[in-house]
Scaffold this active site. Structure first.
Site, PDB file in Angstrom:
ATOM      1  N   ASP A  10       0.824  -1.213   0.000  1.00  0.00           N
ATOM      2  CA  ASP A  10       0.000   0.000   0.000  1.00  0.00           C
ATOM      3  C   ASP A  10       0.859   1.264   0.000  1.00  0.00           C
ATOM      4  O   ASP A  10       1.964   1.277   0.529  1.00  0.00           O
ATOM      5  CB  ASP A  10      -0.911  -0.026   1.234  1.00  0.00           C
ATOM      6  CG  ASP A  10      -2.058   0.969   1.113  1.00  0.00           C
ATOM      7  OD1 ASP A  10      -2.423   1.326  -0.027  1.00  0.00           O
ATOM      8  OD2 ASP A  10      -2.595   1.387   2.155  1.00  0.00           O
ATOM      9  N   HIS A  26       2.061   3.474  -9.132  1.00  0.00           N
ATOM     10  CA  HIS A  26       1.896   2.037  -9.381  1.00  0.00           C
ATOM     11  C   HIS A  26       3.075   1.501 -10.194  1.00  0.00           C
ATOM     12  O   HIS A  26       3.565   0.403  -9.940  1.00  0.00           O
ATOM     13  CB  HIS A  26       0.586   1.763 -10.102  1.00  0.00           C
ATOM     14  CG  HIS A  26      -0.628   2.146  -9.296  1.00  0.00           C
ATOM     15  ND1 HIS A  26      -0.765   1.804  -7.970  1.00  0.00           N
ATOM     16  CD2 HIS A  26      -1.750   2.843  -9.617  1.00  0.00           C
ATOM     17  CE1 HIS A  26      -1.930   2.282  -7.515  1.00  0.00           C
ATOM     18  NE2 HIS A  26      -2.537   2.918  -8.498  1.00  0.00           N
ATOM     19  N   LEU A  62      10.719 -20.601  -4.758  1.00  0.00           N
ATOM     20  CA  LEU A  62       9.759 -19.683  -4.125  1.00  0.00           C
ATOM     21  C   LEU A  62       8.421 -19.792  -4.831  1.00  0.00           C
ATOM     22  O   LEU A  62       8.357 -19.805  -6.062  1.00  0.00           O
ATOM     23  CB  LEU A  62      10.270 -18.234  -4.228  1.00  0.00           C
ATOM     24  CG  LEU A  62       9.276 -17.137  -3.827  1.00  0.00           C
ATOM     25  CD1 LEU A  62       9.040 -17.126  -2.320  1.00  0.00           C
ATOM     26  CD2 LEU A  62       9.783 -15.749  -4.260  1.00  0.00           C
TER      27      LEU A  62
HETATM   28  C1  IPE Z   1      -5.383  -2.751  -0.084  1.00  0.00           C
HETATM   29  O1  IPE Z   1      -5.109  -1.393  -0.216  1.00  0.00           O
HETATM   30  C2  IPE Z   1      -5.317  -3.420  -1.411  1.00  0.00           C
HETATM   31  C3  IPE Z   1      -3.998  -3.507  -2.029  1.00  0.00           C
HETATM   32  C4  IPE Z   1      -2.888  -3.098  -1.504  1.00  0.00           C
HETATM   33  C5  IPE Z   1      -3.973  -4.142  -3.313  1.00  0.00           C
HETATM   34  P1  IPE Z   1      -6.250  -0.297  -0.327  1.00  0.00           P
HETATM   35  O2  IPE Z   1      -5.547   1.002  -0.454  1.00  0.00           O
HETATM   36  O3  IPE Z   1      -7.193  -0.660  -1.400  1.00  0.00           O
HETATM   37  O4  IPE Z   1      -6.990  -0.464   1.077  1.00  0.00           O
HETATM   38  P2  IPE Z   1      -7.822   0.597   1.914  1.00  0.00           P
HETATM   39  O5  IPE Z   1      -8.830   1.197   0.990  1.00  0.00           O
HETATM   40  O6  IPE Z   1      -6.857   1.620   2.408  1.00  0.00           O
HETATM   41  O7  IPE Z   1      -8.397  -0.208   3.028  1.00  0.00           O
HETATM   42  C1  IPE Z   2      -1.726   0.221  -3.285  1.00  0.00           C
HETATM   43  O1  IPE Z   2      -1.501   1.585  -3.344  1.00  0.00           O
HETATM   44  C2  IPE Z   2      -1.921  -0.378  -4.651  1.00  0.00           C
HETATM   45  C3  IPE Z   2      -3.287  -0.775  -4.942  1.00  0.00           C
HETATM   46  C4  IPE Z   2      -4.289  -0.724  -4.104  1.00  0.00           C
HETATM   47  C5  IPE Z   2      -3.554  -1.271  -6.253  1.00  0.00           C
HETATM   48  P1  IPE Z   2      -2.696   2.621  -3.303  1.00  0.00           P
HETATM   49  O2  IPE Z   2      -3.090   2.932  -4.709  1.00  0.00           O
HETATM   50  O3  IPE Z   2      -3.800   2.160  -2.430  1.00  0.00           O
HETATM   51  O4  IPE Z   2      -1.965   3.862  -2.667  1.00  0.00           O
HETATM   52  P2  IPE Z   2      -2.554   4.877  -1.606  1.00  0.00           P
HETATM   53  O5  IPE Z   2      -3.018   4.066  -0.431  1.00  0.00           O
HETATM   54  O6  IPE Z   2      -3.671   5.607  -2.274  1.00  0.00           O
HETATM   55  O7  IPE Z   2      -1.390   5.751  -1.278  1.00  0.00           O
HETATM   56 MG    MG Z   3      -4.165   2.386  -0.432  1.00  0.00          MG
END
Ligand code: IPE
Ligand code: IPE
Ligand code: MG
Length: 230
Positions: free
Chosen positions: A8, A25, A119
Site C-alpha cells: 500500500d 503504481h 519460491l
Molecule cells: C489494499 O489497499 C489493497 C492492495 C494493496 C492491493 P487499499 O488502499 O485498497 O486499502 P484501503 O482502501 O486503504 O483499506
Molecule cells: C496500493 O496503493 C496499490 C493498490 C491498491 C492497487 P494505493 O493505490 O492504495 O496507494 P494509496 O493508499 O492511495 O497511497
Molecule cells: Mg491504499
C-alpha cells in the site's frame, strides 16, 4: 515460511512528488521485483502479494486500466527471470472478471513456471478473502474435502500455501482490507510507514528480523525448550 504483503501507498508516493497515481503504481512494480529477490535470498517458501483487491474495482476506470496493464507488463517482463530464479508464479483471486488478454498472459506465466520450486509467488488480483471464504463454504457441504483445500481451489492456488507466518503492510495503515483473513489467523503483523514504491531490501530484512524476535504461542504455552508450539 509464508510471507504476505499488502503493498500500500503507491498513490501517496506519487502525490508527494506531484506525479499521477499511476506513476506510483509503475514504481510499485519495481518494488515488487525487489521483494521477490529478497524473498528468494532469504529462503522464503511462499510470498503472497496483494496487488488488486475486489474493492479496488471502485477506483476510477483509468486507474484500474493502468493497473491491469501493469500486471500484464510485469508478467511478460518477469516470467523468464522467475524461471531462472526458480520462482513459481500463481495468481489467486477471481478470474472471471479479468480481461482475456491478462488471463492469457497469466496462464502462460503459471505454465512456464510450473516446475519452479524455490519460491512460490502468489499474486492476489481481484482478491477478496470474504468472497473466497463464502465461496468455499458454498462448495463445501457437497463433499467432504478439507476446508483449506477448498479455499485453495477457490483461489486457484496451484500449491497449498499454508497459513501466513508474517503479514506486512506498508503505507502506514493498520488494517487488513479483506486480505487472507482465514490464513492469517495466527500471522504476526508488521506495519511499515514506508510507502510501497520505497520499500526495499532493508525494509524486508527489518520485517524478518522483527518477526524472528517474536514468540508465537498459538494459544498454548511455550515449551521449556522455547520452541513454537506448532
Ligand atoms: C489494499 O489497499 C489493497 C492492495 C494493496 C492491493 P487499499 O488502499 O485498497 O486499502 P484501503 O482502501 O486503504 O483499506
Ligand atoms: C496500493 O496503493 C496499490 C493498490 C491498491 C492497487 P494505493 O493505490 O492504495 O496507494 P494509496 O493508499 O492511495 O497511497
Ligand atoms: Mg491504499
Amino acid at each position: 515460511m509464508h510471507v504476505a504483503i499488502i503493498m500500500d501507498g503507491n498513490g501517496r508516493w506519487a502525490m508527494q512528488r506531484g506525479l499521477p497515481r499511476t506513476a506510483g503504481h509503475a514504481h510499485g512494480a519495481k518494488a515488487v521485483r525487489r521483494a521477490v529477490e529478497s524473498a528468494v535470498r532469504h529462503g522464503i517458501q511462499t510470498l503472497t502479494l496483494y496487488a488488486f483487491s475486489s474493492d479496488n474495482w471502485a477506483r476510477p476506470r483509468a486507474e484500474v486500466t493502468a493497473l491491469m496493464r501493469l500486471f500484464r507488463r510485469y508478467l511478460m517482463a518477469e516470467t523468464q527471470l522467475c524461471v531462472e530464479r526458480g520462482v513459481r508464479i500463481n495468481a489467486i483471486g477471481r478470474r472471471d472478471r479479468l480481461s482475456a488478454a491478462l488471463l492469457r498472459v497469466l496462464e502462460r506465466s503459471e505454465q512456464l513456471t510450473e516446475h519452479c520450486s524455490k519460491l512460490h509467488l502468489r499474486i492476489a488480483i481481484d482478491y477478496s478473502a470474504q468472497h473466497s471464504i463464502l465461496e468455499a463454504a458454498r462448495r463445501g457441504p457437497a463433499d467432504q474435502r478439507h476446508w483449506r483445500t477448498l479455499l485453495d481451489e477457490v483461489n486457484h492456488s496451484a500449491l497449498p500455501a499454508g497459513d501466513v507466518d508474517l503479514l506486512i503492510r506498508t503505507g502506514g495503515e493498520q488494517r487488513l482490507s479483506d486480505f487472507l483473513l482465514w490464513e492469517s489467523a495466527y500471522a504476526e503483523l508488521y506495519f511499515s510507514e514506508s510507502l510501497w514504491p520505497e520499500f526495499d531490501e532493508k525494509g524486508f530484512a527489518a520485517a524478518l528480523a522483527d518477526y524472528n524476535g517474536r514468540q508465537r504461542r498459538y494459544g498454548a504455552l511455550v515449551t521449556e525448550q522455547g520452541g513454537n508450539p506448532r
